[in-house]
Design a protein around this motif. Structure first.
Motif, PDB file in Angstrom:
ATOM      1  N   PRO A  65      10.107  -7.575   9.233  1.00 38.53           N
ATOM      2  CA  PRO A  65       9.159  -6.546   8.792  1.00 38.53           C
ATOM      3  C   PRO A  65       7.729  -7.091   8.708  1.00 38.53           C
ATOM      4  N   THR A  66       6.789  -6.323   9.202  1.00 38.79           N
ATOM      5  CA  THR A  66       5.375  -6.705   9.173  1.00 38.79           C
ATOM      6  C   THR A  66       4.667  -5.948   8.051  1.00 38.79           C
ATOM      7  N   LEU A  77       8.166   5.179  -1.057  1.00 36.52           N
ATOM      8  CA  LEU A  77       8.574   5.089  -2.455  1.00 36.52           C
ATOM      9  C   LEU A  77       7.563   5.772  -3.375  1.00 36.52           C
ATOM     10  N   GLY A  78       6.288   5.610  -3.041  1.00 36.85           N
ATOM     11  CA  GLY A  78       5.244   6.224  -3.864  1.00 36.85           C
ATOM     12  C   GLY A  78       5.307   7.738  -3.830  1.00 36.85           C
ATOM     13  N   ARG A  79       5.455   8.302  -2.637  1.00 35.39           N
ATOM     14  CA  ARG A  79       5.540   9.759  -2.509  1.00 35.39           C
ATOM     15  C   ARG A  79       6.711  10.304  -3.314  1.00 35.39           C
ATOM     16  N   ALA A  80       7.797   9.532  -3.352  1.00 36.66           N
ATOM     17  CA  ALA A  80       9.009   9.968  -4.051  1.00 36.66           C
ATOM     18  C   ALA A  80       8.940   9.704  -5.553  1.00 36.66           C
ATOM     19  N   GLY A  81       7.843   9.113  -6.017  1.00 32.85           N
ATOM     20  CA  GLY A  81       7.698   8.840  -7.439  1.00 32.85           C
ATOM     21  C   GLY A  81       8.396   7.576  -7.908  1.00 32.85           C
ATOM     22  N   GLU A  82       8.865   6.765  -6.966  1.00 32.61           N
ATOM     23  CA  GLU A  82       9.554   5.512  -7.321  1.00 32.61           C
ATOM     24  C   GLU A  82       8.531   4.377  -7.416  1.00 32.61           C
ATOM     25  N   LEU A  83       7.653   4.475  -8.410  1.00 37.79           N
ATOM     26  CA  LEU A  83       6.556   3.515  -8.516  1.00 37.79           C
ATOM     27  C   LEU A  83       7.032   2.114  -8.874  1.00 37.79           C
ATOM     28  N   ASP A  84       8.057   2.013  -9.700  1.00 33.79           N
ATOM     29  CA  ASP A  84       8.589   0.688 -10.050  1.00 33.79           C
ATOM     30  C   ASP A  84       9.126  -0.022  -8.813  1.00 33.79           C
ATOM     31  N   GLN A  85       9.880   0.709  -8.001  1.00 37.42           N
ATOM     32  CA  GLN A  85      10.422   0.129  -6.765  1.00 37.42           C
ATOM     33  C   GLN A  85       9.297  -0.274  -5.821  1.00 37.42           C
ATOM     34  N   ALA A  86       8.274   0.577  -5.714  1.00 36.93           N
ATOM     35  CA  ALA A  86       7.151   0.286  -4.820  1.00 36.93           C
ATOM     36  C   ALA A  86       6.434  -0.987  -5.257  1.00 36.93           C
ATOM     37  N   GLU A  87       6.180  -1.115  -6.564  1.00 36.50           N
ATOM     38  CA  GLU A  87       5.474  -2.297  -7.060  1.00 36.50           C
ATOM     39  C   GLU A  87       6.321  -3.554  -6.903  1.00 36.50           C
ATOM     40  N   ASN A  88       7.613  -3.429  -7.156  1.00 32.89           N
ATOM     41  CA  ASN A  88       8.504  -4.585  -6.982  1.00 32.89           C
ATOM     42  C   ASN A  88       8.527  -5.042  -5.528  1.00 32.89           C
ATOM     43  N   LEU A  89       8.515  -4.090  -4.613  1.00 33.31           N
ATOM     44  CA  LEU A  89       8.518  -4.429  -3.188  1.00 33.31           C
ATOM     45  C   LEU A  89       7.252  -5.191  -2.821  1.00 33.31           C
ATOM     46  N   VAL A  90       6.103  -4.715  -3.313  1.00 34.39           N
ATOM     47  CA  VAL A  90       4.833  -5.389  -3.026  1.00 34.39           C
ATOM     48  C   VAL A  90       4.847  -6.814  -3.575  1.00 34.39           C
ATOM     49  N   ASN A  91       5.378  -6.969  -4.774  1.00 40.33           N
ATOM     50  CA  ASN A  91       5.400  -8.292  -5.419  1.00 40.33           C
ATOM     51  C   ASN A  91       6.360  -9.265  -4.762  1.00 40.33           C
ATOM     52  N   THR A  92       7.295  -8.765  -3.964  1.00 35.08           N
ATOM     53  CA  THR A  92       8.278  -9.645  -3.319  1.00 35.08           C
ATOM     54  C   THR A  92       8.063  -9.764  -1.812  1.00 35.08           C
ATOM     55  N   MET A  93       6.906  -9.317  -1.319  1.00 36.12           N
ATOM     56  CA  MET A  93       6.631  -9.469   0.115  1.00 36.12           C
ATOM     57  C   MET A  93       6.633 -10.949   0.490  1.00 36.12           C
ATOM     58  N   PHE A  95       4.862 -12.554   2.529  1.00 40.23           N
ATOM     59  CA  PHE A  95       3.556 -13.124   2.865  1.00 40.23           C
ATOM     60  C   PHE A  95       2.567 -12.785   1.771  1.00 40.23           C
ATOM     61  N   GLY A  96       1.392 -13.407   1.849  1.00 36.58           N
ATOM     62  CA  GLY A  96       0.395 -13.300   0.790  1.00 36.58           C
ATOM     63  C   GLY A  96      -0.034 -11.872   0.509  1.00 36.58           C
ATOM     64  N   PRO A  97      -0.658 -11.652  -0.640  1.00 37.57           N
ATOM     65  CA  PRO A  97      -1.095 -10.298  -0.995  1.00 37.57           C
ATOM     66  C   PRO A  97      -2.180  -9.788  -0.057  1.00 37.57           C
ATOM     67  N   TYR A  98      -2.086  -8.529   0.293  1.00 31.76           N
ATOM     68  CA  TYR A  98      -3.072  -7.889   1.139  1.00 31.76           C
ATOM     69  C   TYR A  98      -3.688  -6.725   0.382  1.00 31.76           C
ATOM     70  N   ALA A  99      -5.005  -6.598   0.476  1.00 31.69           N
ATOM     71  CA  ALA A  99      -5.693  -5.512  -0.219  1.00 31.69           C
ATOM     72  C   ALA A  99      -5.173  -4.155   0.242  1.00 31.69           C
ATOM     73  N   ALA A 100      -4.810  -4.052   1.529  1.00 33.59           N
ATOM     74  CA  ALA A 100      -4.344  -2.766   2.065  1.00 33.59           C
ATOM     75  C   ALA A 100      -3.093  -2.275   1.345  1.00 33.59           C
ATOM     76  N   VAL A 101      -2.190  -3.192   1.014  1.00 33.77           N
ATOM     77  CA  VAL A 101      -0.955  -2.809   0.333  1.00 33.77           C
ATOM     78  C   VAL A 101      -1.255  -2.331  -1.081  1.00 33.77           C
ATOM     79  N   TRP A 102      -2.111  -3.075  -1.792  1.00 30.68           N
ATOM     80  CA  TRP A 102      -2.446  -2.684  -3.154  1.00 30.68           C
ATOM     81  C   TRP A 102      -3.291  -1.413  -3.159  1.00 30.68           C
ATOM     82  N   MET A 103      -4.094  -1.184  -2.114  1.00 29.08           N
ATOM     83  CA  MET A 103      -4.838   0.066  -2.006  1.00 29.08           C
ATOM     84  C   MET A 103      -3.878   1.240  -1.860  1.00 29.08           C
ATOM     85  N   SER A 104      -2.829   1.036  -1.063  1.00 29.97           N
ATOM     86  CA  SER A 104      -1.808   2.072  -0.918  1.00 29.97           C
ATOM     87  C   SER A 104      -1.146   2.340  -2.260  1.00 29.97           C
TER      88      SER A 104
END
Length: 242
Positions: A65-66, A77-93, A95-104
């Motif tokens: 996955p890229t 996940l965000g559209r579906a209201g699963e914010l906890d899952q979305a944030e957990n996914l971002v935190n476990t990527m 590769f390094g943090p990207y502003a684009a992901v956190w902007m989403s």
């Protein structure tokens, strides 16, 4: 290409059916195929299917996955209201943090009115991309939607102090091979008077038909009349009236 076309035009289930036919015919998907599939799941609200396809990428097709795939999943996940899952996914990527992901993620917080998570997410974006006007605007809008006008004004002042300017949104329409561009309350078009007259005519017809403007969408601490004016003359309406 067909899967992407279905996905982009809101036919999520049709896109998934094409993907199943593709699998039955022995055609190997690539990373672009999965971007279209995950996007289709997002627009159709198919969270479980989206997770299955996301996992299947690496497990069944050895596709890593890229960033684009993670962005699709955060959107899903965000559209579906699963914010906890979305944030957990971002935190476990991986590769390094990207502003684009956190902007989403910040956009997701705005949709669901999650002020606390929005503040935390905006702080992360500010650290990575301090000149990004969209992050300031989103955070200000999150506060405004929650009725926290002082906090929204503080963000706007911070934006001004840092010299960050919001790029005005615009709408474009092509007529007779010429592209016409409009911004909110635009008065620069040579047919300005005719456009506003047509828009007022259409607005009267809409009111007669029972249309009531949703002024809650106007995230400014102004009177109701001003909110109705802002809604009436935004760029999309001007383009349509033209």
């Amino acid at each position: 290409a067909m899967i992407a076309a279905y996905s982009h035009n809101g036919h999520g289930k049709g896109a998934l059916e094409l993907f199943r036919q593709m699998q039955l015919n022995g055609v190997e998907p690539n990373e672009i195929t999965f971007i279209s599939i995950l996007s289709a799941c997002s627009h159709a609200g198919l969270v479980d299917d989206g997770w299955c396809y996301f996992v299947s990428m690496s497990r069944d097709y050895a596709i890593t996955p890229t960033l684009a795939h993670f962005l699709c999943m955060v959107d899903l996940l965000g559209r579906a209201g699963e914010l906890d899952q979305a944030e957990n996914l971002v935190n476990t990527m991986p590769f390094g943090p990207y502003a684009a992901v956190w902007m989403s993620m910040l956009g997701v917080c705005k949709i669901h009115g999650d002020v606390e998570r929005g503040v935390h997410t905006a702080e992360l974006v500010f650290e990575m991309h301090p000149e990004a006007d969209a992050s300031f605007v989103l955070l200000s809008n999150i506060f405004a939607a929650a009725g926290k006008w002082d906090a929204a004004a503080k963000v706007r002042r911070m934006m001004k102090d840092k010299g960050v300017k919001k790029k005005p949104g615009c709408s474009c329409i092509e007529v007779k091979n010429t592209v016409h561009e409009f911004v909110a309350e635009d008065t620069l078009h040579p047919q300005n008077e005719e456009i506003y007259a047509e828009l007022e005519r259409l607005s009267r017809q809409m009111e007669v038909a029972g249309y009531v403007p949703d002024t809650e969408a106007v995230l400014h601490d102004v009177e109701e009349v001003s909110k109705r004016y802002m809604l009436c003359y935004h760029s999309e309406r001007l383009a349509i009236a033209f």
